[in-house]
Design a protein around this motif. Structure first.
Motif, mmCIF file in Angstrom:
data_model
loop_
_atom_site.group_PDB
_atom_site.id
_atom_site.type_symbol
_atom_site.label_atom_id
_atom_site.label_comp_id
_atom_site.label_asym_id
_atom_site.label_seq_id
_atom_site.Cartn_x
_atom_site.Cartn_y
_atom_site.Cartn_z
ATOM 1 N N ARG A 64 0.823 -1.209 0.000
ATOM 2 C CA ARG A 64 0.000 0.000 0.000
ATOM 3 C C ARG A 64 0.859 1.263 0.000
ATOM 4 N NH1 ARG A 64 -2.943 -0.298 4.924
ATOM 5 N NH2 ARG A 64 -2.103 -2.341 5.484
ATOM 6 N N LEU A 65 1.988 1.206 0.701
ATOM 7 C CA LEU A 65 2.908 2.346 0.686
ATOM 8 C C LEU A 65 3.498 2.554 -0.709
ATOM 9 C CD1 LEU A 65 4.793 1.622 4.032
ATOM 10 C CD2 LEU A 65 3.244 3.534 3.608
ATOM 11 N N ALA A 66 3.983 1.474 -1.301
ATOM 12 C CA ALA A 66 4.570 1.579 -2.641
ATOM 13 C C ALA A 66 3.536 2.071 -3.645
ATOM 14 C CB ALA A 66 5.138 0.227 -3.070
ATOM 15 N N ASN A 67 2.321 1.563 -3.566
ATOM 16 C CA ASN A 67 1.268 1.982 -4.485
ATOM 17 C C ASN A 67 0.869 3.434 -4.241
ATOM 18 O OD1 ASN A 67 1.160 -0.504 -5.741
ATOM 19 N ND2 ASN A 67 -0.471 -1.276 -4.420
ATOM 20 N N GLY B 154 9.392 4.564 -4.783
ATOM 21 C CA GLY B 154 8.588 3.935 -3.741
ATOM 22 C C GLY B 154 8.527 2.424 -3.886
ATOM 23 N N ALA B 155 8.852 1.925 -5.068
ATOM 24 C CA ALA B 155 8.894 0.476 -5.285
ATOM 25 C C ALA B 155 9.903 -0.194 -4.365
ATOM 26 C CB ALA B 155 9.224 0.167 -6.742
ATOM 27 N N ALA B 156 10.873 0.571 -3.854
ATOM 28 C CA ALA B 156 11.871 0.003 -2.940
ATOM 29 C C ALA B 156 11.238 -0.519 -1.652
ATOM 30 C CB ALA B 156 12.930 1.054 -2.606
ATOM 31 N N LEU B 157 10.031 -0.059 -1.340
ATOM 32 C CA LEU B 157 9.378 -0.459 -0.094
ATOM 33 C C LEU B 157 8.785 -1.868 -0.153
ATOM 34 C CD1 LEU B 157 7.529 2.895 0.627
ATOM 35 C CD2 LEU B 157 9.604 2.056 1.742
ATOM 36 N N THR C 268 12.356 -1.634 10.551
ATOM 37 C CA THR C 268 11.712 -1.110 9.345
ATOM 38 C C THR C 268 12.432 0.127 8.814
ATOM 39 O OG1 THR C 268 9.542 -1.969 10.003
ATOM 40 C CG2 THR C 268 9.573 -0.179 8.400
ATOM 41 N N GLY C 269 12.802 1.030 9.700
ATOM 42 C CA GLY C 269 13.477 2.249 9.269
ATOM 43 C C GLY C 269 14.833 1.974 8.649
ATOM 44 N N SER C 270 15.627 1.154 9.312
ATOM 45 C CA SER C 270 16.973 0.869 8.797
ATOM 46 C C SER C 270 16.903 0.100 7.481
ATOM 47 C CB SER C 270 17.793 0.097 9.836
ATOM 48 O OG SER C 270 17.191 -1.140 10.153
ATOM 49 N N ARG C 271 15.939 -0.810 7.357
ATOM 50 C CA ARG C 271 15.786 -1.551 6.100
ATOM 51 C C ARG C 271 15.335 -0.622 4.971
ATOM 52 N NH1 ARG C 271 13.675 -7.694 6.874
ATOM 53 N NH2 ARG C 271 14.820 -8.218 8.757
ATOM 54 N N THR C 272 14.468 0.321 5.298
ATOM 55 C CA THR C 272 14.024 1.279 4.289
ATOM 56 C C THR C 272 15.196 2.129 3.809
ATOM 57 O OG1 THR C 272 11.804 1.368 5.263
ATOM 58 C CG2 THR C 272 12.459 3.206 3.836
ATOM 59 N N ARG C 273 15.974 2.621 4.752
ATOM 60 C CA ARG C 273 17.149 3.434 4.392
ATOM 61 C C ARG C 273 18.099 2.639 3.500
ATOM 62 N NH1 ARG C 273 18.635 3.880 9.012
ATOM 63 N NH2 ARG C 273 17.488 5.769 9.617
ATOM 64 N N ALA C 274 18.358 1.392 3.874
ATOM 65 C CA ALA C 274 19.275 0.552 3.095
ATOM 66 C C ALA C 274 18.725 0.291 1.692
ATOM 67 C CB ALA C 274 19.521 -0.768 3.826
ATOM 68 N N ALA C 275 17.414 0.061 1.580
ATOM 69 C CA ALA C 275 16.813 -0.205 0.267
ATOM 70 C C ALA C 275 16.926 1.013 -0.646
ATOM 71 C CB ALA C 275 15.347 -0.609 0.432
ATOM 72 N N LEU C 276 16.761 2.188 -0.083
ATOM 73 C CA LEU C 276 16.889 3.412 -0.884
ATOM 74 C C LEU C 276 18.332 3.604 -1.341
ATOM 75 C CD1 LEU C 276 14.676 5.774 1.300
ATOM 76 C CD2 LEU C 276 14.033 4.736 -0.887
ATOM 77 N N ARG C 277 19.256 3.340 -0.441
ATOM 78 C CA ARG C 277 20.663 3.524 -0.794
ATOM 79 C C ARG C 277 21.122 2.498 -1.822
ATOM 80 N NH1 ARG C 277 22.748 5.119 5.321
ATOM 81 N NH2 ARG C 277 22.279 7.347 5.128
ATOM 82 N N ARG C 278 20.551 1.318 -1.794
ATOM 83 C CA ARG C 278 20.893 0.331 -2.823
ATOM 84 C C ARG C 278 20.494 0.813 -4.211
ATOM 85 N NH1 ARG C 278 19.417 -3.509 1.175
ATOM 86 N NH2 ARG C 278 17.287 -3.695 0.311
ATOM 87 N N ARG C 279 19.519 1.700 -4.267
ATOM 88 C CA ARG C 279 19.113 2.284 -5.538
ATOM 89 C C ARG C 279 19.991 3.486 -5.923
ATOM 90 N NH1 ARG C 279 13.552 1.976 -7.602
ATOM 91 N NH2 ARG C 279 12.792 -0.095 -7.049
ATOM 92 N N GLY C 280 20.976 3.756 -5.102
ATOM 93 C CA GLY C 280 21.867 4.866 -5.385
ATOM 94 C C GLY C 280 21.339 6.212 -4.941
#
Length: 209
Positions: A80-83, A143-146, A156-168
């Motif tokens: 729902r967040l990504a959408n 937002g697809a990173a979520l 959840t916060g640290s995983r979100t940060r890491a997912a965004l950084r993996r996208r550069g």
């Protein structure tokens, strides 16, 4: 650059919201607490320089004046967040309804970062419980990173940060805020609310100590 603010919310109906307040609250009391938190958050967004305001709810709900109403899509919260980002597009700041101490100044600081051409690609507002209260993306498609990130956990916060950084993406941190999940949270956050907010009075009237 215009930035949309998207407020993700549950419609404050008894038995659907703030269930971790029950007991000692009744479902009706918990719903009134949620309604106050939502109303105060709407006021904070209205006090900000948001380019557009979107109320993204889990069930049909009329939007405040000057807002667009949209229904959440998907099953688990990560979907729902990504959408929500995908449906908004452009540059967007997504927040929840669980931080009624939020002010227009908090939001304007995030909006300035996102609107600065030389600024970060994303802003993340960590919550004290390990989640996040705000996520802003210069390009909402990220937002697809979520998808696939467990929500409502201490990581959840640290995983979100890491997912965004993996996208550069370059990620800037916003102030850490406390969410309202438990009775202890409700009283602690009520003490942090600016003068004139609804939440402190409703907590005092509806949440037994």
């Amino acid at each position: 650059m215009s930035v949309s603010v998207v407020l993700l919310a549950k419609v404050p109906a008894p038995g659907r919201v703030k269930t971790r307040l029950c007991p000692p609250c009744t479902p009706e009391q918990a719903a009134r607490v949620a309604a106050a938190a939502l109303a105060d958050t709407v006021d904070a967004v209205d006090a900000s320089g948001a380019g557009a305001r979107v109320l993204l709810t889990d069930a049909a709900c009329p939007a405040p004046g000057g807002w667009a109403a949209r229904l959440q899509r998907g099953g688990p919260l990560d979907e729902r967040l990504a959408n929500g980002f995908a449906d908004t597009g452009g540059t967007a700041l997504l927040i929840g309804m669980d931080t009624p101490q939020l002010t227009g100044d908090h939001l304007d600081a995030a909006l300035r970062l996102l609107g600065d051409p030389d600024g970060p690609d994303a802003v993340l507002g960590p919550a004290e419980d390990g989640g996040w209260w705000a996520l802003g993306l210069r390009d909402a498609r990220h937002g697809a990173a979520l998808r696939g990130i467990p929500t409502s956990t201490g990581t959840t916060g640290s995983r979100t940060r890491a997912a965004l950084r993996r996208r550069g993406l370059r990620v800037a941190e916003l102030p850490r805020l406390r969410d309202v999940d438990t009775v202890q949270d409700a009283y602690a956050v009520a003490a942090l609310c600016p003068r004139g907010r609804r939440f402190p009075g409703v907590v005092a009237a509806e949440v037994p100590r």
